[in-house]
Design a protein around this motif. Structure first.
Motif, PDB file in Angstrom:
ATOM      1  N   UNK A   1       4.170   1.230   0.813  1.00  0.00           N
ATOM      2  CA  UNK A   1       4.632  -0.210   1.320  1.00  0.00           C
ATOM      3  C   UNK A   1       4.236  -1.293   0.134  1.00  0.00           C
ATOM      4  N   UNK A   2       5.242  -2.085  -0.179  1.00  0.00           N
ATOM      5  CA  UNK A   2       4.891  -3.018  -1.261  1.00  0.00           C
ATOM      6  C   UNK A   2       5.596  -4.427  -0.774  1.00  0.00           C
ATOM      7  N   UNK A   3       4.705  -5.479  -0.970  1.00  0.00           N
ATOM      8  CA  UNK A   3       5.204  -6.618  -0.405  1.00  0.00           C
ATOM      9  C   UNK A   3       5.508  -7.489  -1.699  1.00  0.00           C
ATOM     10  N   UNK A   4       6.536  -8.083  -1.982  1.00  0.00           N
ATOM     11  CA  UNK A   4       6.843  -8.730  -3.169  1.00  0.00           C
ATOM     12  C   UNK A   4       7.363 -10.356  -3.030  1.00  0.00           C
ATOM     13  N   UNK A   5       6.800 -11.183  -3.927  1.00  0.00           N
ATOM     14  CA  UNK A   5       7.185 -12.567  -3.666  1.00  0.00           C
ATOM     15  C   UNK A   5       7.392 -13.018  -5.208  1.00  0.00           C
TER      16      UNK A   5
ATOM     17  N   UNK B   1       0.572   4.234   1.696  1.00  0.00           N
ATOM     18  CA  UNK B   1      -0.249   3.614   0.468  1.00  0.00           C
ATOM     19  C   UNK B   1       0.291   2.111   0.552  1.00  0.00           C
ATOM     20  N   UNK B   2      -0.545   1.085   0.714  1.00  0.00           N
ATOM     21  CA  UNK B   2      -0.230  -0.374   0.545  1.00  0.00           C
ATOM     22  C   UNK B   2      -0.719  -0.775  -0.795  1.00  0.00           C
TER      23      UNK B   2
ATOM     24  N   UNK C   1     -10.177  -2.672  -2.472  1.00  0.00           N
ATOM     25  CA  UNK C   1      -9.071  -3.653  -2.656  1.00  0.00           C
ATOM     26  C   UNK C   1      -7.579  -3.461  -2.162  1.00  0.00           C
ATOM     27  N   UNK C   2      -7.177  -4.214  -1.493  1.00  0.00           N
ATOM     28  CA  UNK C   2      -5.541  -4.122  -0.938  1.00  0.00           C
ATOM     29  C   UNK C   2      -4.504  -4.137  -1.758  1.00  0.00           C
ATOM     30  N   UNK C   3      -5.121  -4.086  -2.907  1.00  0.00           N
ATOM     31  CA  UNK C   3      -4.208  -4.108  -4.221  1.00  0.00           C
ATOM     32  C   UNK C   3      -3.519  -2.647  -4.194  1.00  0.00           C
TER      33      UNK C   3
ATOM     34  N   UNK D   1      -3.647  -0.154  13.305  1.00  0.00           N
ATOM     35  CA  UNK D   1      -2.359  -1.041  13.426  1.00  0.00           C
ATOM     36  C   UNK D   1      -2.086  -1.837  12.432  1.00  0.00           C
ATOM     37  N   UNK D   2      -2.585  -1.376  11.090  1.00  0.00           N
ATOM     38  CA  UNK D   2      -2.161  -2.247   9.856  1.00  0.00           C
ATOM     39  C   UNK D   2      -3.209  -3.618   9.974  1.00  0.00           C
TER      40      UNK D   2
END
Length: 298
Positions: A10-14, A89-90, A179-181, A194-195
Motif C-alpha cells: 500500500x502506497x499513499x501519495x500526495x 507492506x506499507x 518507521x512507517x516509511x 486493523x491498521x
C-alpha cells in the motif's frame, strides 16, 4: 528462484509524481519474487498529475483516486481495507526498493513467527543510514532533539537512547518501533491491529501501531539486510509549518493515549502537564525558526 508468499503493498501519495514513478519502477523488479504482488496506490487528490502517470505507466498497479486528502493514515487504511492478501507492506511514495529487499522481509517474517511488524534498513539518497528503528519516545528526548537545548547538550543520553546510538544497526534485533516509511505487517497482526489509528492524520501513527502490536503480544523486528532508500519529506516539505503543527499534535496524542496511562495515577496530571509544555515549546521553536529561515532566503 521459488516465489515466496503473496503480498499487498500500500502506497499513499500526495503530489510526489517523480518519486512515485521511481518507487513503482523499483517494485516492478520485485514481482518475480512473489506468487502474487499487489501494489495499491491511494492518491490523495494530487494536483501534479500523479494519478494519470500511474494509470498510464503502471497499468498493473491498483489506483485509488481520492477527491479529498485522506492523510497518510486514512490513505493506508483505505488501501488495507481493500487489499487482496493478508500480509501488507506499507510503503512511502518517496522510497526506492533495493532488489531482493522485499523477499528478505518475507523470509525474516517466516523465520520469526512471533513478529507482527518488521522494518528494513532505510538509507538516505546519499546512502547514509537513516535511524529508522528507535526506542519509544518521551517528552524529555523531544525537548532535546533538534532544539536549542539539544545544541547546548549535543551528546545528551536522552536523544542517544531514543535513536538507539548504542546499536550499530547492522544486525537484526527486536526494537520498540520501526518507521512507517517501509513497514511490513503480517496478516495476524493486521487482523488484531486493523491498521493505523485513524485519529493520527499523519505522524506518530507508526509509533502507535508498534506500541499496540507489542501490547497485543507481537514482536517488532528490524531487518538491516533488507535495504530501501527513503528521501524524507517530499510531500510534507511542501507545507512545512502545517506539518510542524500536525507532527507535534500527533506526538502529544501518542503520549496522552499510550504513555500517560502507564504512569501511576497520582503522577498522571504532572505527566500531562509536562508533555503539553515540552511539546508546545518545541513546536513553537520550530515554527519560529522556519519563518526566520524563510525570511532570510528572500
Amino acid at each position: 528462484m521459488t516465489p515466496v508468499s503473496d503480498l499487498s503493498i500500500t502506497i499513499c501519495s500526495w503530489n510526489t509524481q517523480a518519486d512515485l514513478r521511481l518507487c513503482l519502477a523499483s517494485l516492478e523488479a520485485e514481482r518475480p519474487d512473489f506468487a502474487d504482488l499487489e501494489v495499491i496506490v491511494v492518491d490523495n487528490n494530487s494536483e501534479d498529475g500523479s494519478p494519470d502517470m500511474v494509470a498510464r505507466e503502471f497499468p498493473a498497479v491498483r489506483l485509488l483516486r481520492q477527491s479529498v486528502n485522506l492523510g497518510f493514515t486514512g490513505g493506508h487504511n483505505h488501501a488495507l481495507s481493500v487489499r487482496s492478501h493478508p500480509t501488507a507492506l506499507l510503503l512511502n511514495s518517496d522510497t526506492i526498493v533495493h532488489r531482493g529487499a522485499l523477499r528478505r522481509l518475507a523470509e525474516a517474517a517466516a523465520e520469526r513467527p512471533d513478529a507482527g511488524v518488521l522494518g528494513p534498513r532505510l538509507l538516505n539518497p546519499d546512502a547514509s543510514l537513516q535511524k529508522s528503528c528507535r526506542r519509544f519516545p518521551n517528552p524529555i528526548a523531544a525537548a532535546f532533539r533538534n532544539t536549542p537545548l539539544g545544541k547546548l547538550f549535543p551528546n545528551n543520553r536522552f536523544v542517544r537512547e531514543y535513536l538507539m546510538e548504542d546499536y550499530d544497526h547492522s544486525l537484526p534485533r527486536s526494537v520498540d518501533w520501526v518507521s512507517g516509511a517501509a513497514m511490513w505487517v503480517t496478516g495476524p497482526a493486521l487482523d488484531v491491529l486493523k491498521g493505523f489509528d485513524p485519529e493520527f492524520f499523519m505522524y506518530c501513527e507508526d509509533v502507535d501501531l508498534c506500541w499496540r502490536a507489542r501490547k497485543a503480544g507481537f514482536d517488532v523486528v528490524y531487518i538491516p539486510d533488507s535495504v530501501i532508500v527513503h528521501a524524507i519529506g517530499r510531500s510534507t516539505d511542501q507545507v512545512p509549518n502545517r506539518m510542524i503543527g500536525r507532527f507535534h499534535r500527533s506526538m502529544l496524542r501518542f503520549f496522552l493515549k499510550n504513555m500517560v496511562p502507564e504512569r501511576p495515577l497520582l503522577l498522571r496530571p504532572f505527566s500531562i502537564a509536562g508533555a503539553v509544555l515540552a511539546i508546545g515549546i518545541r513546536a513553537s521553536v520550530f515554527i519560529v525558526k522556519n519563518k526566520i529561515d524563510r525570511l532570510r532566503r528572500r
